[in-house]
Design a protein around this motif. Sequence first.
Motif, PDB file in Angstrom:
ATOM      1  N   SER A   4      68.765  37.007  20.129  1.00  6.98           N
ATOM      2  CA  SER A   4      67.493  37.487  20.101  1.00  6.98           C
ATOM      3  C   SER A   4      66.860  36.802  18.748  1.00  6.98           C
ATOM      4  CB  SER A   4      66.642  38.927  20.161  1.00  6.98           C
ATOM      5  OG  SER A   4      65.354  38.894  20.245  1.00  6.98           O
ATOM      6  N   LYS A  94      50.872  41.040  30.657  1.00  2.36           N
ATOM      7  CA  LYS A  94      51.685  41.908  29.844  1.00  2.36           C
ATOM      8  C   LYS A  94      51.901  41.829  28.062  1.00  2.36           C
ATOM      9  CE  LYS A  94      56.607  43.633  30.306  1.00  2.36           C
ATOM     10  NZ  LYS A  94      56.755  44.912  30.779  1.00  2.36           N
ATOM     11  N   ARG A 129      58.823  38.375  22.504  1.00  3.95           N
ATOM     12  CA  ARG A 129      59.323  39.344  23.234  1.00  3.95           C
ATOM     13  C   ARG A 129      59.886  38.843  24.779  1.00  3.95           C
ATOM     14  NH1 ARG A 129      58.224  45.061  22.122  1.00  3.95           N
ATOM     15  NH2 ARG A 129      59.906  45.242  24.435  1.00  3.95           N
ATOM     16  N   ILE A 130      58.086  38.666  24.554  1.00  3.71           N
ATOM     17  CA  ILE A 130      57.889  38.218  26.222  1.00  3.71           C
ATOM     18  C   ILE A 130      58.208  37.060  26.701  1.00  3.71           C
ATOM     19  CG2 ILE A 130      55.937  37.550  27.969  1.00  3.71           C
ATOM     20  CD1 ILE A 130      54.094  39.603  25.469  1.00  3.71           C
ATOM     21  N   GLU A 132      61.302  35.426  25.293  1.00  4.41           N
ATOM     22  CA  GLU A 132      61.875  35.488  25.729  1.00  4.41           C
ATOM     23  C   GLU A 132      62.580  35.625  27.177  1.00  4.41           C
ATOM     24  OE1 GLU A 132      64.312  37.697  22.238  1.00  4.41           O
ATOM     25  OE2 GLU A 132      64.246  36.078  20.892  1.00  4.41           O
ATOM     26  N   ASP A 133      61.690  37.347  27.436  1.00  8.60           N
ATOM     27  CA  ASP A 133      61.898  38.104  28.850  1.00  8.60           C
ATOM     28  C   ASP A 133      61.363  36.531  29.990  1.00  8.60           C
ATOM     29  OD1 ASP A 133      63.154  39.865  27.273  1.00  8.60           O
ATOM     30  OD2 ASP A 133      61.249  41.129  27.366  1.00  8.60           O
ATOM     31  N   MET A 134      59.965  36.226  29.501  1.00 10.47           N
ATOM     32  CA  MET A 134      59.683  35.948  30.662  1.00 10.47           C
ATOM     33  C   MET A 134      59.887  33.987  31.395  1.00 10.47           C
ATOM     34  SD  MET A 134      56.020  37.497  31.271  1.00 10.47           S
ATOM     35  CE  MET A 134      55.766  37.018  33.050  1.00 10.47           C
ATOM     36  N   GLU A 137      64.676  33.708  31.164  1.00 14.33           N
ATOM     37  CA  GLU A 137      65.130  35.146  31.409  1.00 14.33           C
ATOM     38  C   GLU A 137      66.546  35.520  31.114  1.00 14.33           C
ATOM     39  OE1 GLU A 137      64.815  37.580  35.511  1.00 14.33           O
ATOM     40  OE2 GLU A 137      63.871  36.021  35.395  1.00 14.33           O
ATOM     41  N   GLY A 138      67.050  36.281  31.318  1.00 14.00           N
ATOM     42  CA  GLY A 138      68.759  36.564  30.420  1.00 14.00           C
ATOM     43  C   GLY A 138      69.553  35.344  30.171  1.00 14.00           C
ATOM     44  N   GLU A 141      69.607  38.162  24.152  1.00 12.49           N
ATOM     45  CA  GLU A 141      70.523  39.368  24.071  1.00 12.49           C
ATOM     46  C   GLU A 141      68.976  40.287  23.648  1.00 12.49           C
ATOM     47  OE1 GLU A 141      73.252  39.364  20.751  1.00 12.49           O
ATOM     48  OE2 GLU A 141      74.308  38.355  22.153  1.00 12.49           O
ATOM     49  N   PRO A 142      68.928  41.663  24.146  1.00 15.06           N
ATOM     50  CA  PRO A 142      67.422  42.300  24.028  1.00 15.06           C
ATOM     51  C   PRO A 142      67.737  41.929  22.250  1.00 15.06           C
ATOM     52  CG  PRO A 142      69.042  43.144  25.354  1.00 15.06           C
ATOM     53  CD  PRO A 142      69.960  41.966  25.173  1.00 15.06           C
ATOM     54  N   TYR A 143      65.786  42.432  22.536  1.00 14.87           N
ATOM     55  CA  TYR A 143      65.849  42.179  20.679  1.00 14.87           C
ATOM     56  C   TYR A 143      65.876  44.027  20.482  1.00 14.87           C
ATOM     57  CZ  TYR A 143      62.746  43.126  16.500  1.00 14.87           C
ATOM     58  OH  TYR A 143      61.984  42.563  15.536  1.00 14.87           O
TER      59      TYR A 143
END
Length: 151
Positions: A4, A94, A129-130, A132-134, A137-138, A141-143
């Motif tokens: 992340s 979001k 974070r958004i 990275e997620d949107m 995607e995938g 690594e999660p923050y």
Amino acid sequence: MMKSRVGEAKRRHREGYNCCQSVVCTYSDLLDMDEKTAFRASEGFGLGISKRYETCGSVCAMIILAGLKNSDANMDNPQSKLKTFDLGNAMSRKFEQWNTTCTCEKLRGTDGVTDRIRSCRGCVADCARIVEDMLFEGQFEPYEERSADEE
């Protein structure tokens, strides 16, 4: 899977980048834009678009990155703009779910401290974070949330 970059976006903000620059510059290399160009192009979006305290600069950064990611770059017959609008809208919504608003003035409060909804650095982290997620995607690594003193 990439580590992340949320912490990197927060670090840039701590080092003097504005909210928009912090987010755009953190991911520009993944979207074929060099960091110096990203820094220059996003400079005017700080403090809610050039000190107007309107749309949060970090939210503007997400929209810039959505365009870089999604645009077909077909200047003769553009076809991707409505999908990019939808993507930017979803990202902004979001952010609103997490913070109730995208308006810098409301997020910062009257003095940026006592009655704020979210700190500028917190907005940078949320938008990173958004992104990275949107947009990726995938791929990240999660923050792992850090301590409050990073805010």
